[in-house]
Design a protein around this motif. Sequence first.
Motif, mmCIF file in Angstrom:
data_model
loop_
_atom_site.group_PDB
_atom_site.id
_atom_site.type_symbol
_atom_site.label_atom_id
_atom_site.label_comp_id
_atom_site.label_asym_id
_atom_site.label_seq_id
_atom_site.Cartn_x
_atom_site.Cartn_y
_atom_site.Cartn_z
ATOM 1 N N ARG B 181 0.832 -1.218 0.000
ATOM 2 C CA ARG B 181 0.000 0.000 0.000
ATOM 3 C C ARG B 181 0.861 1.261 0.000
ATOM 4 O O ARG B 181 0.560 2.242 -0.678
ATOM 5 C CB ARG B 181 -0.929 -0.004 1.221
ATOM 6 N N LEU B 182 1.949 1.210 0.746
ATOM 7 C CA LEU B 182 2.842 2.363 0.808
ATOM 8 C C LEU B 182 3.489 2.616 -0.558
ATOM 9 O O LEU B 182 3.611 3.762 -1.006
ATOM 10 C CB LEU B 182 3.906 2.134 1.887
ATOM 11 N N ALA B 183 3.883 1.542 -1.224
ATOM 12 C CA ALA B 183 4.494 1.696 -2.550
ATOM 13 C C ALA B 183 3.483 2.302 -3.526
ATOM 14 O O ALA B 183 3.836 3.195 -4.312
ATOM 15 C CB ALA B 183 4.994 0.347 -3.050
ATOM 16 N N ARG B 184 2.242 1.842 -3.450
ATOM 17 C CA ARG B 184 1.218 2.412 -4.340
ATOM 18 C C ARG B 184 0.979 3.874 -4.014
ATOM 19 O O ARG B 184 0.792 4.702 -4.910
ATOM 20 C CB ARG B 184 -0.095 1.619 -4.194
ATOM 21 N N ALA B 185 0.969 4.199 -2.724
ATOM 22 C CA ALA B 185 0.750 5.584 -2.316
ATOM 23 C C ALA B 185 1.892 6.476 -2.807
ATOM 24 O O ALA B 185 1.674 7.589 -3.284
ATOM 25 C CB ALA B 185 0.622 5.674 -0.791
ATOM 26 N N ARG B 186 3.116 5.975 -2.711
ATOM 27 C CA ARG B 186 4.264 6.756 -3.181
ATOM 28 C C ARG B 186 4.194 6.961 -4.695
ATOM 29 O O ARG B 186 4.447 8.061 -5.191
ATOM 30 C CB ARG B 186 5.565 6.041 -2.817
ATOM 31 N N ALA B 187 3.843 5.887 -5.397
ATOM 32 C CA ALA B 187 3.750 5.998 -6.854
ATOM 33 C C ALA B 187 2.661 7.003 -7.236
ATOM 34 O O ALA B 187 2.855 7.830 -8.130
ATOM 35 C CB ALA B 187 3.454 4.622 -7.454
ATOM 36 N N ALA B 188 1.525 6.949 -6.535
ATOM 37 C CA ALA B 188 0.430 7.868 -6.836
ATOM 38 C C ALA B 188 0.817 9.308 -6.502
ATOM 39 O O ALA B 188 0.521 10.232 -7.263
ATOM 40 C CB ALA B 188 -0.823 7.457 -6.057
ATOM 41 N N ALA B 189 1.495 9.494 -5.366
ATOM 42 C CA ALA B 189 1.920 10.841 -4.970
ATOM 43 C C ALA B 189 2.880 11.414 -6.012
ATOM 44 O O ALA B 189 2.775 12.585 -6.401
ATOM 45 C CB ALA B 189 2.570 10.813 -3.592
ATOM 46 N N LEU B 190 3.807 10.588 -6.480
ATOM 47 C CA LEU B 190 4.754 11.039 -7.503
ATOM 48 C C LEU B 190 4.028 11.425 -8.790
ATOM 49 O O LEU B 190 4.352 12.442 -9.410
ATOM 50 C CB LEU B 190 5.774 9.935 -7.806
ATOM 51 N N ALA B 191 3.034 10.628 -9.159
ATOM 52 C CA ALA B 191 2.297 10.919 -10.385
ATOM 53 C C ALA B 191 1.562 12.257 -10.271
ATOM 54 O O ALA B 191 1.598 13.071 -11.195
ATOM 55 C CB ALA B 191 1.314 9.787 -10.679
ATOM 56 N N HIS B 192 0.921 12.493 -9.116
ATOM 57 C CA HIS B 192 0.232 13.775 -8.912
ATOM 58 C C HIS B 192 1.225 14.936 -8.893
ATOM 59 O O HIS B 192 0.980 15.998 -9.447
ATOM 60 C CB HIS B 192 -0.541 13.763 -7.588
ATOM 61 N N TYR B 193 2.314 14.684 -8.224
ATOM 62 C CA TYR B 193 3.367 15.680 -8.099
ATOM 63 C C TYR B 193 3.824 16.135 -9.491
ATOM 64 O O TYR B 193 3.910 17.317 -9.792
ATOM 65 C CB TYR B 193 4.523 15.031 -7.355
ATOM 66 N N ARG B 194 4.079 15.163 -10.341
ATOM 67 C CA ARG B 194 4.510 15.467 -11.710
ATOM 68 C C ARG B 194 3.418 16.185 -12.467
ATOM 69 O O ARG B 194 3.670 17.117 -13.211
ATOM 70 C CB ARG B 194 4.829 14.165 -12.446
ATOM 71 N N HIS B 195 2.202 15.722 -12.265
ATOM 72 C CA HIS B 195 1.082 16.315 -12.984
ATOM 73 C C HIS B 195 0.970 17.804 -12.665
ATOM 74 O O HIS B 195 0.806 18.636 -13.547
ATOM 75 C CB HIS B 195 -0.211 15.595 -12.594
ATOM 76 N N HIS B 196 1.077 18.132 -11.360
ATOM 77 C CA HIS B 196 0.950 19.530 -10.948
ATOM 78 C C HIS B 196 2.195 20.341 -11.281
ATOM 79 O O HIS B 196 2.115 21.510 -11.621
ATOM 80 C CB HIS B 196 0.648 19.626 -9.454
ATOM 81 N N ALA B 197 3.336 19.705 -11.147
ATOM 82 C CA ALA B 197 4.572 20.445 -11.402
ATOM 83 C C ALA B 197 4.814 20.590 -12.891
ATOM 84 O O ALA B 197 5.542 21.468 -13.325
ATOM 85 C CB ALA B 197 5.743 19.725 -10.746
ATOM 86 N N GLY B 198 4.203 19.713 -13.674
ATOM 87 C CA GLY B 198 4.421 19.727 -15.114
ATOM 88 C C GLY B 198 5.768 19.158 -15.484
ATOM 89 O O GLY B 198 6.203 19.236 -16.614
#
Lengths: 156, 206
Positions: B181-198
């Motif tokens: 679950r933690l790995a999925r959460a990290r992967a999801a956080a990174l994806a959002h992070y990239r999405h917002h940061a562009g």
Amino acid sequence: MTDPHEVHASDSDLSAYLDAELDAAARCRVENHLAACPRCAARLADFRHLAAEFARLPRESLGCDLAGVIAGRLAEEARPRPRVHASGWRGLLPLGFGAAASVALGIAMGAVLFGGGAALPRMAAMSVFDPIPPGGLCPGLDACYARGADMTGAFK
Amino acid sequence: MADDDKGTNQRMDDADEALALRAQAGDRQAFAQLVRRHQERVFRFVLRMLGSREEAMDLTQETFLKAYRALPGWRPEARFATWLFQIARNATLDQLRRRQLVEFVPLDADAPGEAACEPHDAAPLPEERLADRQRIGLLERALGALPAGQREILLLRELEDMSYAEIAATLGVNEGTVKSRLARARAAALAHYRHHAGESPDDRSA
Ligand SMILES: [Zn+2]
């Protein structure tokens, strides 16, 4: 073992590797793969970077001591009190002041409870309307309701 | 973790246990001590879960009131801090359900670079600090975009520095579930992070 480039390390192994939560055998396997695979090394670097960003988050603080508030609320529940005080003062307060009021009441009653004094419930209830907490138990009260600086005035 | 940290944690656990036993026996001073020792941690977690200071303040109080009532059921085999976080976590999820909140409400949706709860400061910021605040805003938004289950596990790991065993005990799942679950959460956080940061948080291309 197969060619390290064929089977990449899973996110969960990389993430657990970062957290030092892998057993020795798994750690060794991941380390060997990382040494040979830039893609997994980059993924690990991403996870590490994310952790570093979390470490930079500001540490939000309560700004006051809730011990007195909680003692007050426990006393409120435990003690059978005259009805007048139970519902009276709460009804007088405008909406949204409940939390601030219970903080103030808690401080008052906490002072009673933890301060060892034998004050009357009436005194505690009345001090709700005093913007200065008795005993100064919660010097950061304003910080708790930073946006409510104008609210304290309404207690007068 | 360094041995020093382990020693410190052990001493803190021992002190908690002694206080909790006294509180169980009716010592309210001891319970007040427990509140003082844990209130900041509980508040920080609840605030990051809910996003609202006032709600977090109320829920932190609720957590300790519930803990007091549940104290007769606490056993020294359970770490007090973990037991308390279970209560805080359940109260938080209840609150999110009560709000019927599907999506997290960002602390301030219109001003993503603003630090939470701070009044707007019109004075120009040094460039470095501005960049810092923008990065913090990015992370807060990424965190806010995650489902509660992913947000909580990231907070417990990254902010509270809990081991997988502690997280497992807090969430009532096994350590294997924590790991995935933690790995999925990290992967999801990174994806959002990239999405917002562009862009990627590091300079790596795709
Ligand atoms: Zn690989």
